[in-house]
Design a protein around this motif. Structure first.
Motif, short mmCIF file in Angstrom:
data_model
loop_
_atom_site.label_atom_id
_atom_site.label_comp_id
_atom_site.label_asym_id
_atom_site.label_seq_id
_atom_site.Cartn_x
_atom_site.Cartn_y
_atom_site.Cartn_z
N UNK A 135 34.35 -34.41 -5.17
CA UNK A 135 34.88 -35.71 -4.82
C UNK A 135 33.92 -36.19 -3.70
N UNK A 136 33.17 -36.76 -3.87
CA UNK A 136 32.22 -37.22 -2.42
C UNK A 136 32.58 -38.49 -1.88
N UNK A 137 32.37 -38.84 -0.62
CA UNK A 137 32.93 -40.03 -0.02
C UNK A 137 34.43 -39.91 0.07
N UNK A 162 43.40 -23.18 -11.17
CA UNK A 162 42.31 -23.27 -12.49
C UNK A 162 41.08 -24.34 -12.57
N UNK A 163 41.08 -24.75 -11.09
CA UNK A 163 39.87 -25.62 -10.91
C UNK A 163 39.35 -25.55 -9.49
N UNK A 164 38.20 -25.58 -9.23
CA UNK A 164 37.48 -25.92 -7.91
C UNK A 164 37.40 -27.05 -7.60
N UNK A 165 37.98 -27.39 -6.61
CA UNK A 165 38.11 -29.22 -6.20
C UNK A 165 37.17 -29.31 -4.76
N UNK A 166 36.35 -29.80 -4.62
CA UNK A 166 35.71 -29.88 -3.35
C UNK A 166 35.77 -31.57 -2.90
N UNK A 167 36.41 -31.68 -1.72
CA UNK A 167 36.53 -32.83 -1.17
C UNK A 167 35.48 -32.90 0.05
N UNK A 168 34.50 -33.98 -0.25
CA UNK A 168 33.25 -33.85 0.55
C UNK A 168 33.18 -35.30 1.31
#
Length: 273
Positions: A135-137, A162-168
């Motif tokens: 999730x960018x921005x 169960x998921x790799x979630x990247x906050x960017x």
């Protein structure tokens, strides 16, 4: 007499470029130390699963890093979802994620929440593929959705990921995660990566990298010119690119073979970077 127009081909010929050195396309990534460490952290996040955060000031290479990260992921081992439209509501973000995961979203948020968790489990437990959601921005995300992130990544009473979630996002994301209301989410972030403007030495190396990748073998900026470029850009890669490209154009107009501090400073005084 009409003034002769400057062409891209002329710029390449005069300065010995095979391509424009400071354009977005066609130049290999400049993998400085901070970039390499951040990339390693994102790779670890993808392998492990969990929540990560990537922050950087504008123009410091966040999108370039994400691109390198995605390019390095196996298409058979990972299923990636990239979102950049984050100013919409919670339901719309859920809808974007579900569509990217190949699911027709339901109408109610509670049903979307269930669909999302079920779909993620299908990938990990049946297809043996790791989902990676970026999730960018993310600095633009609402407080309500940041709370939702903690909920929809909670599997089996929060006993496994169960998921790799990247906050960017920009540095405001760091500030948001320090708020008491987001402490439950902040405590679950296992990877934190950060990019910052270049040091003077990194600016010099970056400019040399871009010029060499464009076919230039001789120095183009004088030492004082590089100092002025770093000062005018504040070490921000995007601004380095902009100022350097304008400096090349100005050098051609003035028939200068090298770019010195006078050329760079004159451009900096004309525009606010």
């Amino acid at each position: 007499m009409a003034t002769q127009k400057i062409t891209l081909q002329q710029i390449k010929a005069v300065f010995g470029f095979s391509r424009l050195p400071f354009a977005k396309e066609g130049i290999a990534v400049f993998e400085h130390e901070r970039f390499g460490k951040a990339l390693e952290m994102l790779d670890y996040l993808a392998q492990r699963s969990g929540i990560g955060a990537l922050t950087a000031p504008p123009g410091c290479g966040k999108s370039v890093l994400i691109g390198a990260f995605l390019e390095g992921l196996s298409q058979t081992a990972y299923h990636t979802v990239y979102l950049a439209h984050t100013t919409c509501g919670v339901i719309d973000i859920y809808r974007q994620i579900l569509l990217a995961l190949g699911v027709q979203p339901a109408h109610r948020k509670a049903d979307m929440y269930r669909q999302l968790q079920e779909r993620l489990l299908v990938f990990t437990q049946q297809k043996h593929v790791r989902p990676v959601i970026i999730i960018d921005e993310a600095h633009r995300l609402t407080t309500s959705f940041l709370e939702e992130i903690r909920l929809f990544t909670n599997f089996d009473c929060d006993r496994h990921d169960e998921v790799a979630l990247l906050l960017s996002g920009q540095l405001q994301l760091e500030s948001a995660l320090r708020l008491a209301v987001h402490e439950p989410l902040a405590q679950r972030i296992i990877v934190r990566a950060k990019l910052m403007p270049f040091s003077r030495e990194e600016t010099d190396s970056y400019v040399s990298h871009r010029l060499a990748a464009a076919g230039r073998t001789a120095a183009l900026f004088t030492p004082c010119g590089l100092e002025a470029l770093h000062k005018a850009s504040r070490g921000v890669p995007r601004l380095i690119d902009q100022i350097a490209e304008r400096s090349i154009f100005a050098a051609l107009q003035s028939k200068s073979k090298q770019i010195d501090a006078q050329i760079v400073t004159a451009l900096a005084l004309e525009s606010e970077f």
